[in-house]
Structures are given as structure tokens and as C-alpha cells.
Design an enzyme around this catalytic site. Structure first.
Site, PDB file in Angstrom:
ATOM      1  N   CYS A 184      20.556  32.510  58.032  1.00 34.48           N
ATOM      2  CA  CYS A 184      19.409  31.393  58.369  1.00 34.48           C
ATOM      3  C   CYS A 184      19.873  31.003  59.859  1.00 34.48           C
ATOM      4  CB  CYS A 184      19.455  30.347  57.530  1.00 34.48           C
ATOM      5  SG  CYS A 184      18.372  28.987  58.122  1.00 34.48           S
ATOM      6  N   HIS A 187      16.792  23.564  61.444  1.00 34.29           N
ATOM      7  CA  HIS A 187      18.085  24.171  60.958  1.00 34.29           C
ATOM      8  C   HIS A 187      18.937  24.057  62.369  1.00 34.29           C
ATOM      9  CE1 HIS A 187      19.915  25.399  56.966  1.00 34.29           C
ATOM     10  NE2 HIS A 187      19.672  24.015  56.975  1.00 34.29           N
TER      11      HIS A 187
END
Length: 338
Positions: free
Chosen positions: A126, A176
Site C-alpha cells: 500500500c 496513508h
């Protein structure tokens, strides 16, 4: 020189990779011309990027009467809306030919635009993939290798370029990145979701298998099926705020073109989906699960839905499509707003 080069699939500007694939003749030519090539590339990249962005967002006057830069005709006066889903399999869309996944809004968007069918993520992890998306650079260039090395804005990205061109840039939802305090290329970050504590999953970065830390519980969660989770609630709020942002912008006296980045969590696990979307995929309409490999035993069933049928069928509805919130963001009345 081109005859002496071998395609590597790597960043063409990476000298270390290129030199390994040059013949001796090509190496001498490459090394003699490299400084000039690099200087010219840097000069053109700075000039074209800055001018292109100004024209793209502010109109053709920046490029003269022709509306062209370096002979390229530029479309002007456009807003930019970026919608990012998470753990969304590229083939899980109707427009990609999937046999049963229903994504009518994404299909409509693809029908009137361009779908990059051969694109793929620069990293299966990710945080590194997000850093590459932000900067336009490969992971081996950003050096952000795993979920414990989040993007902090130190490497300039497209957000910084837009800011430099005078374009308002804001984000709503999941990023993120490392911290909301970092200069990540956004003027404002609305309800951002960043890595925990600014450091992320340090425990998952241990390379030696015998020293790795394991969790007591599964990251997928103990329940799979219809319902709500913190992530689905978060996505609902991201969607609501995005609609409000677009409405407020349309009523605003600020007529500058803008860029808005919208980050959704779904279809990231836990594999829980609102009932209305779960019901689009009756269990008896799904393909049977694959037989586990003899060397890899089948996992124990998880939750009520796994008890209804095999584990795979309980998971497919949650994992097979885009975020349920895409439909709301891609409604014609939303996209038609100025």
C-alpha cells in the site's frame, strides 16, 4: 545507440540499470552523451511541466494565441477530480470484461474516456504504491519500500506542481501518508487517514522470517458478510463531504480551476459491505470456490456468512467490486457541477 540498448522494463533514467545492458561500444557512446542528455531533459521537463500545467488549468493565454506548448495542443480550463479506491482488483469492473461484477458508474466513465488497461501498480504494498502515485516515480527511486516508510512530501509530486502553477489542491479521505503536518502537495487535507503514529507497520518490515512478529488475530477480521464497519462509515463520510465540497465550490466566487483528490478505503478488508450492495450478488449466482492446494490447508471458516457457504463465496461480494461509494461520486449531477 538504440541498437546497443536492451529494454529492461526499468526507469529509463536509472543509470545503474542501463549500464548493465550496454555493449562496450554503446557504453562509451552512452557515457559521453549522458551529461548533455540529462541537462537537456531537466531543462525541457521544468519548462514543459510548468507551462503545461498553467495552460491546462488557467487557459490558452499562457501559451499564446495558438494554445500550444512545444507544438502540442493543450485542452484548457479543466477541473481535476481524482478518485482512489483501495485493494480494488483491476479486472473487477464490468468495463474490464468481468462476468458478474456490477460497476455501472465506472463503466459509464470508461465509455466516455480512456481506460489504461495495461497499467499496473509499481508495488503490491500500500504505502510504497501511494508514494509512487504521488510522485510519479518508481519505488526504487523513492526508496519508500514498505508500510513503515510513508510518503512525507520530501519528494515533490504532482500536487506540488499544481500548487506551483496556482491551482487549488485539496484532499478528502484516505492518503496513508506520514502526517497531516507534512507538505504533501495539498492546500487542505479534509479528514485524512494516514499511517498509525506516523510510522506505520514497523512490525511487518522485519525481513528475517524467524524474527517476524505475528498477530494474535487475523487482519481480515472475524466476520465476513453484510453490515457496517468503521471503514464503510468512513467512506460514507468521505462521500458526503465530497458532495458538499463540490456544491460549495460551485457556489463559490472563486472561478479558478481546481484539483480534488478523494481517497476511499473500500474494497479494503475487513470484508464487510452494506446490505444493499451485498444483495447484488446472491450466493447461488457466484462461481464455486477453488480447491485448496494439498500443501496449503483450507483456512477455518470465519463468521456467520462463512458458515452459510464456503469461505470464498462469503468473501466474493466484498472483494469483487469497487467501493460502493463510487456510484454516488460519479452521478451525472455531481460530475456536471462546475
Amino acid at each position: 545507440m538504440e541498437d546497443d540498448l536492451v529494454a529492461t522494463g526499468q526507469d529509463p533514467h536509472d543509470q545503474r540499470v542501463q549500464k548493465l545492458h550496454l555493449t562496450e561500444k554503446g557504453r562509451r557512446l552512452y557515457e559521453s552523451t549522458l551529461p548533455v542528455m540529462q541537462a537537456r531533459q531537466r531543462s525541457l521537463r521544468r519548462q514543459f511541466d510548468a507551462e503545461e500545467l498553467r495552460v491546462l488549468f488557467h487557459g490558452p493565454r499562457q501559451a499564446g494565441r495558438s494554445g500550444r506548448i512545444n507544438g502540442v495542443r493543450i485542452m484548457t480550463g479543466r477541473n481535476l477530480l481524482v478518485i482512489m479506491s483501495d485493494e480494488h482488483q483491476a479486472r473487477a469492473m464490468g468495463c474490464a470484461g468481468h462476468p458478474f461484477v456490477q460497476t455501472p458508474n465506472l463503466d459509464a466513465l470508461a465509455a466516455r474516456g480512456v481506460r489504461f488497461a495495461d497499467a499496473y501498480t509499481p508495488s503490491p504494498i500500500c504505502v510504497p504504491a501511494r508514494a509512487s502515485f504521488a510522485t510519479g516515480r518508481y519505488v526504487h527511486r523513492t526508496r519508500l519500500w514498505d508500510n513503515a516508510t510513508p510518503y512525507d512530501g520530501a519528494i515533490p509530486g504532482w500536487g506540488h506542481a499544481l500548487q506551483g502553477a496556482g491551482v487549488p489542491v485539496e484532499s478528502i479521505g484516505k492518503l496513508h501518508y506520514r502526517s497531516e503536518e507534512d507538505p504533501a502537495g495539498f492546500d487542505v487535507e479534509h479528514i485524512p487517514m494516514n499511517v498509525v503514529g506516523g510510522h506505520g507497520m514497523v512490525w511487518a518490515s522485519i525481513r528475517k522470517e524467524d524474527e517476524r512478529v505475528t498477530q494474535d488475530s487475523r487482519m481480515l477480521g472475524d466476520y465476513i458478510g453484510p453490515g457496517t464497519s468503521k471503514y464503510t462509515e468512513y467512506d460514507a463520510e468521505v462521500t458526503r463531504r465530497t458532495g458538499d465540497w463540490l456544491s460549495d465550490r460551485a457556489r463559490s466566487e472563486d472561478d479558478r480551476p481546481w484539483c480534488l483528490y478523494v481517497g476511499l478505503v473500500a474494497p479494503h478488508f475487513p470484508l464487510i459491505v452494506p446490505q444493499e450492495f451485498y444483495d447484488l450478488y446472491p450466493l447461488d449466482s457466484l462461481p464455486p470456490g477453488q480447491t485448496p492446494s494439498p500443501r496449503r490447508p483450507s483456512p477455518a471458516p470465519l463468521g456467520r456468512e462463512a458458515e452459510r457457504d464456503d469461505g470464498l463465496r462469503g468473501q466474493v461480494p466484498r472483494r469483487s467490486g469497487a467501493s460502493p461509494r463510487h456510484g454516488e461520486l460519479l452521478r451525472p449531477d455531481v460530475l456536471a457541477r462546475p
